[in-house]
Design a protein around this motif. Structure first.
Motif, mmCIF file in Angstrom:
data_model
loop_
_atom_site.group_PDB
_atom_site.id
_atom_site.type_symbol
_atom_site.label_atom_id
_atom_site.label_comp_id
_atom_site.label_asym_id
_atom_site.label_seq_id
_atom_site.Cartn_x
_atom_site.Cartn_y
_atom_site.Cartn_z
ATOM 1 N N GLU A 256 0.877 -1.197 -0.058
ATOM 2 C CA GLU A 256 0.026 0.064 -0.013
ATOM 3 C C GLU A 256 0.876 1.348 -0.016
ATOM 4 N N GLU A 257 2.030 1.364 0.904
ATOM 5 C CA GLU A 257 2.794 2.498 0.851
ATOM 6 C C GLU A 257 3.682 2.586 -0.265
ATOM 7 N N GLN A 258 3.915 1.688 -1.033
ATOM 8 C CA GLN A 258 4.858 1.727 -2.203
ATOM 9 C C GLN A 258 3.940 1.297 -3.480
ATOM 10 N N GLY A 259 2.786 1.826 -3.390
ATOM 11 C CA GLY A 259 2.065 1.450 -4.631
ATOM 12 C C GLY A 259 2.344 1.926 -6.255
ATOM 13 N N GLU A 260 2.904 3.232 -5.974
ATOM 14 C CA GLU A 260 3.430 3.661 -7.039
ATOM 15 C C GLU A 260 4.721 3.268 -7.634
ATOM 16 N N LEU A 261 5.381 2.844 -6.636
ATOM 17 C CA LEU A 261 6.694 1.960 -7.304
ATOM 18 C C LEU A 261 6.600 0.775 -7.983
ATOM 19 N N PHE A 262 5.386 -0.256 -7.505
ATOM 20 C CA PHE A 262 5.136 -1.432 -7.898
ATOM 21 C C PHE A 262 4.411 -1.118 -9.266
ATOM 22 N N ARG A 263 3.729 0.106 -9.478
ATOM 23 C CA ARG A 263 3.142 0.394 -10.547
ATOM 24 C C ARG A 263 4.292 0.733 -11.851
ATOM 25 N N SER A 264 5.186 1.502 -11.196
ATOM 26 C CA SER A 264 6.178 1.906 -12.284
ATOM 27 C C SER A 264 7.249 0.700 -12.541
ATOM 28 N N LEU A 265 6.980 -0.162 -11.907
ATOM 29 C CA LEU A 265 7.830 -1.590 -12.254
ATOM 30 C C LEU A 265 6.992 -2.469 -13.071
ATOM 31 N N GLY A 266 5.628 -2.152 -13.281
ATOM 32 C CA GLY A 266 4.914 -2.818 -14.371
ATOM 33 C C GLY A 266 4.012 -3.823 -13.712
ATOM 34 N N PHE A 267 3.885 -3.904 -12.373
ATOM 35 C CA PHE A 267 2.915 -4.526 -11.654
ATOM 36 C C PHE A 267 1.340 -3.903 -11.397
ATOM 37 N N GLY A 268 0.372 -4.381 -11.714
ATOM 38 C CA GLY A 268 -0.749 -4.091 -11.276
ATOM 39 C C GLY A 268 -1.544 -4.992 -9.999
ATOM 40 N N LEU A 269 -1.537 -4.168 -8.842
ATOM 41 C CA LEU A 269 -1.842 -4.698 -7.607
ATOM 42 C C LEU A 269 -3.180 -4.111 -7.038
ATOM 43 N N GLU A 270 -4.242 -4.774 -6.959
ATOM 44 C CA GLU A 270 -5.462 -4.152 -6.684
ATOM 45 C C GLU A 270 -5.964 -4.786 -5.105
ATOM 46 N N PRO A 271 -6.122 -4.088 -4.076
ATOM 47 C CA PRO A 271 -6.700 -4.749 -2.942
ATOM 48 C C PRO A 271 -7.920 -5.613 -3.163
#
Length: 206
Positions: free
Chosen positions: A104-119
């Motif tokens: 949750e805290e690093q959501g933007e980092l994961f998005r920038s790495l190409g991951f789509g993670l949704e709660p």
């Protein structure tokens, strides 16, 4: 003895497919003073190392470490987001409370790495996208490795987090030991490695 030059018209895909059969082509001999910096690929050893002939020596190049460096530099140059691939079947991943908080805290980092993670529930996330260069069956392990890296760093900056995550992503996406490559694929790998900022070491220092 006349070494053969790399074929510039040949391009590997980002995945460096190992199923492409080598093609017979006509090439012209070259003189010794036209050797590329990392030489000409001559053979593959144990499906792990590239044997290359330079003007005055022989190089042994770890194919995984070489591709890892290439991908790391490529990912680092993509300032905003690494290209991603959408999953036809979403994956539900469960995490510890600490891991869920990090996501949750690093959501933007994961998005920038190409991951789509949704709660999708308490301490659960739906994986909808993964980096284009990463095999889908390795995506979950990669996410968990990135989370371990985040926990190991002591008050990391955003830049440090991104660099560590990019290195881990490049390692997972790179071709592995045991993958058979033909001479063309090995030569493209050498040529692209030579174009990187640090061709003699992978992002992890090997």
């Amino acid at each position: 003895y006349s070494p053969q030059p790399a074929q510039k018209s040949f391009q590997l895909s980002d995945s460096y497919s190992v199923k492409t059969a080598p093609q017979k082509v006509d090439v012209e001999p070259v003189s010794l003073d036209t050797f590329p910096p990392l030489g000409f690929a001559k053979a593959q050893l144990h499906k792990t190392y590239i044997i290359s002939q330079t003007q005055d020596s022989i190089l042994i190049v770890d194919q995984h470490a070489a591709h890892e460096r290439i991908l790391f530099d490529r990912f680092s140059a993509q300032a905003e987001h690494i290209p991603s691939q959408q999953l036809l079947v979403h994956l539900l991943l469960d995490f510890s409370s600490r891991e869920a908080k990090l996501i949750e805290e690093q959501g933007e980092l994961f998005r920038s790495l190409g991951f789509g993670l949704e709660p999708s529930g308490p301490e659960q996330f739906r994986l909808t996208e993964v980096p284009a260069d990463v095999p889908v069956n390795e995506a979950e392990a990669l996410i968990r490795e990135i989370l371990v890296d985040m926990e190991e760093l002591h008050r990391p900056s955003a830049a440090e987090l991104r660099k560590r995550a990019l290195a881990t992503t490049a390692c997972k996406a790179a071709i592995k030991a045991g993958m058979e490559l033909n001479l063309r694929q090995m030569q493209v790998l050498l040529d692209e490695l030579n174009a990187t900022a640090m061709p003699y070491t992978c992002p992890h220092g090997r």
